[in-house]
Design a protein around this motif. Sequence first.
Motif, mmCIF file in Angstrom:
data_model
loop_
_atom_site.group_PDB
_atom_site.id
_atom_site.type_symbol
_atom_site.label_atom_id
_atom_site.label_comp_id
_atom_site.label_asym_id
_atom_site.label_seq_id
_atom_site.Cartn_x
_atom_site.Cartn_y
_atom_site.Cartn_z
ATOM 1 N N LEU A 121 18.902 14.924 71.567
ATOM 2 C CA LEU A 121 19.840 14.063 69.909
ATOM 3 C C LEU A 121 21.693 14.416 71.149
ATOM 4 N N ARG A 122 21.830 14.696 71.658
ATOM 5 C CA ARG A 122 22.934 14.825 72.831
ATOM 6 C C ARG A 122 22.728 14.025 73.679
ATOM 7 N N TYR A 123 22.487 13.705 74.458
ATOM 8 C CA TYR A 123 22.315 12.465 75.836
ATOM 9 C C TYR A 123 21.584 11.347 75.393
ATOM 10 N N PHE A 124 20.405 11.271 74.935
ATOM 11 C CA PHE A 124 20.049 9.925 74.564
ATOM 12 C C PHE A 124 20.402 9.425 73.281
ATOM 13 N N GLU A 125 20.446 10.049 72.164
ATOM 14 C CA GLU A 125 20.897 10.077 70.870
ATOM 15 C C GLU A 125 22.821 9.868 70.665
ATOM 16 N N ASP A 126 23.306 10.212 72.318
ATOM 17 C CA ASP A 126 24.323 10.209 72.618
ATOM 18 C C ASP A 126 25.098 10.708 70.573
ATOM 19 N N LEU A 127 24.917 11.800 70.312
ATOM 20 C CA LEU A 127 26.059 12.277 69.095
ATOM 21 C C LEU A 127 26.858 13.623 69.732
ATOM 22 N N SER A 128 27.757 13.164 69.412
ATOM 23 C CA SER A 128 28.543 14.493 69.719
ATOM 24 C C SER A 128 27.968 15.904 69.178
ATOM 25 N N VAL A 129 28.719 17.051 70.241
ATOM 26 C CA VAL A 129 28.338 18.370 69.792
ATOM 27 C C VAL A 129 28.495 18.981 68.178
ATOM 28 N N GLU A 130 29.397 18.386 67.880
ATOM 29 C CA GLU A 130 29.628 18.753 66.746
ATOM 30 C C GLU A 130 28.076 17.973 65.224
ATOM 31 N N GLU A 131 28.194 17.148 65.955
ATOM 32 C CA GLU A 131 26.870 16.312 65.305
ATOM 33 C C GLU A 131 25.858 16.508 65.670
ATOM 34 N N VAL A 132 25.275 17.232 66.317
ATOM 35 C CA VAL A 132 23.847 18.167 67.010
ATOM 36 C C VAL A 132 24.129 19.074 65.890
ATOM 37 N N ALA A 133 25.123 19.598 66.220
ATOM 38 C CA ALA A 133 25.301 21.119 65.808
ATOM 39 C C ALA A 133 24.965 20.684 64.073
ATOM 40 N N MET A 134 25.589 20.237 63.026
ATOM 41 C CA MET A 134 24.957 19.833 62.221
ATOM 42 C C MET A 134 23.804 19.367 62.130
ATOM 43 N N THR A 135 23.081 18.808 63.270
ATOM 44 C CA THR A 135 21.717 18.250 62.624
ATOM 45 C C THR A 135 21.205 19.116 62.844
ATOM 46 N N LEU A 136 21.027 20.157 63.721
ATOM 47 C CA LEU A 136 20.174 21.002 64.070
ATOM 48 C C LEU A 136 20.829 22.529 63.236
ATOM 49 N N GLY A 137 22.203 22.875 62.323
ATOM 50 C CA GLY A 137 22.122 23.476 61.612
ATOM 51 C C GLY A 137 22.277 24.429 62.295
ATOM 52 N N CYS A 138 23.305 24.991 63.830
ATOM 53 C CA CYS A 138 23.713 25.513 64.177
ATOM 54 C C CYS A 138 24.887 25.558 64.459
ATOM 55 N N SER A 139 25.323 26.691 65.522
ATOM 56 C CA SER A 139 26.814 26.336 66.102
ATOM 57 C C SER A 139 27.218 25.458 66.966
ATOM 58 N N THR A 140 28.491 24.787 67.213
ATOM 59 C CA THR A 140 28.780 23.998 68.240
ATOM 60 C C THR A 140 28.643 25.388 69.755
ATOM 61 N N GLY A 141 28.261 26.511 69.838
ATOM 62 C CA GLY A 141 28.820 27.071 70.928
ATOM 63 C C GLY A 141 27.116 27.210 71.227
ATOM 64 N N THR A 142 26.083 27.376 70.225
ATOM 65 C CA THR A 142 24.209 27.607 70.369
ATOM 66 C C THR A 142 23.852 25.973 71.320
ATOM 67 N N VAL A 143 24.745 24.608 70.465
ATOM 68 C CA VAL A 143 24.377 23.320 71.128
ATOM 69 C C VAL A 143 25.073 23.568 72.957
ATOM 70 N N LYS A 144 25.730 24.168 72.790
ATOM 71 C CA LYS A 144 26.365 24.270 74.167
ATOM 72 C C LYS A 144 25.751 24.547 75.241
ATOM 73 N N SER A 145 24.950 26.274 74.481
ATOM 74 C CA SER A 145 23.875 27.148 75.485
ATOM 75 C C SER A 145 22.743 26.406 75.845
ATOM 76 N N GLN A 146 21.803 25.523 74.525
ATOM 77 C CA GLN A 146 20.887 26.007 74.650
ATOM 78 C C GLN A 146 20.617 23.967 75.671
ATOM 79 N N ALA A 147 22.238 23.012 75.275
ATOM 80 C CA ALA A 147 21.941 21.978 76.615
ATOM 81 C C ALA A 147 22.064 22.099 78.172
ATOM 82 N N SER A 148 23.120 23.345 78.355
ATOM 83 C CA SER A 148 23.318 23.899 79.796
ATOM 84 C C SER A 148 22.085 24.393 79.920
ATOM 85 N N ARG A 149 21.437 25.490 79.431
ATOM 86 C CA ARG A 149 20.094 25.797 79.703
ATOM 87 C C ARG A 149 18.793 24.121 80.565
ATOM 88 N N ALA A 150 19.387 24.051 78.923
ATOM 89 C CA ALA A 150 17.929 22.651 79.653
ATOM 90 C C ALA A 150 18.696 21.457 80.154
#
Length: 173
Positions: A121-150
């Motif tokens: 969602l973040r890199y292939f679909e080019d969604l913002s951190v906020e849009e990814v968080a909204m799509t996945l139903g989690c916080s922006t911090g979770t998106v950032k940490s999951q992206a960093s680990r990935a």
Amino acid sequence: MTDPAPDFEEFVVGCGPRLIRVAWLLTGDRHLAEDLLQTVLAKVWPKWHRLADNHPEAYVRKALVNTHASWWRRRWRGELPHGELPERAAGGDPFAAVDLEQSLAAAVRRLPARQRAVVVLRYFEDLSVEEVAMTLGCSTGTVKSQASRALRTLQSRLPVDEQAWGGERRVRS
């Protein structure tokens, strides 16, 4: 109740290529991606009259991620196929771009489901951190940490070769 068919049909025709790409990136298989998208669209169809005006593409993307996650949880994982890639010949490789794409796709498919969803969602679909968080139903911090680990995992699985490749850094397989 009005017939949602024309609007739904336009939506599928307009957004279908992007949605099938998301499904393929999640599943790693064209046929599974088609099955996943078809399953999700079949679930969305009865609700279309409520969704049509409220960002249906985001809703369908979230449904793709959730449905894939439920499929993934049910799948038996007794065997994990893997293979060694052959060594590359010296000199210019005419298939370098394809090799890079396949290596990256394979590495993304090996990520845990949540990290893979964030990367797709973040890199292939080019969604913002906020849009990814909204799509996945989690916080922006979770998106950032999951992206960093990935990204850290992908970096460790795809060592970077400093040779120039098409003006960009080249990934060794």
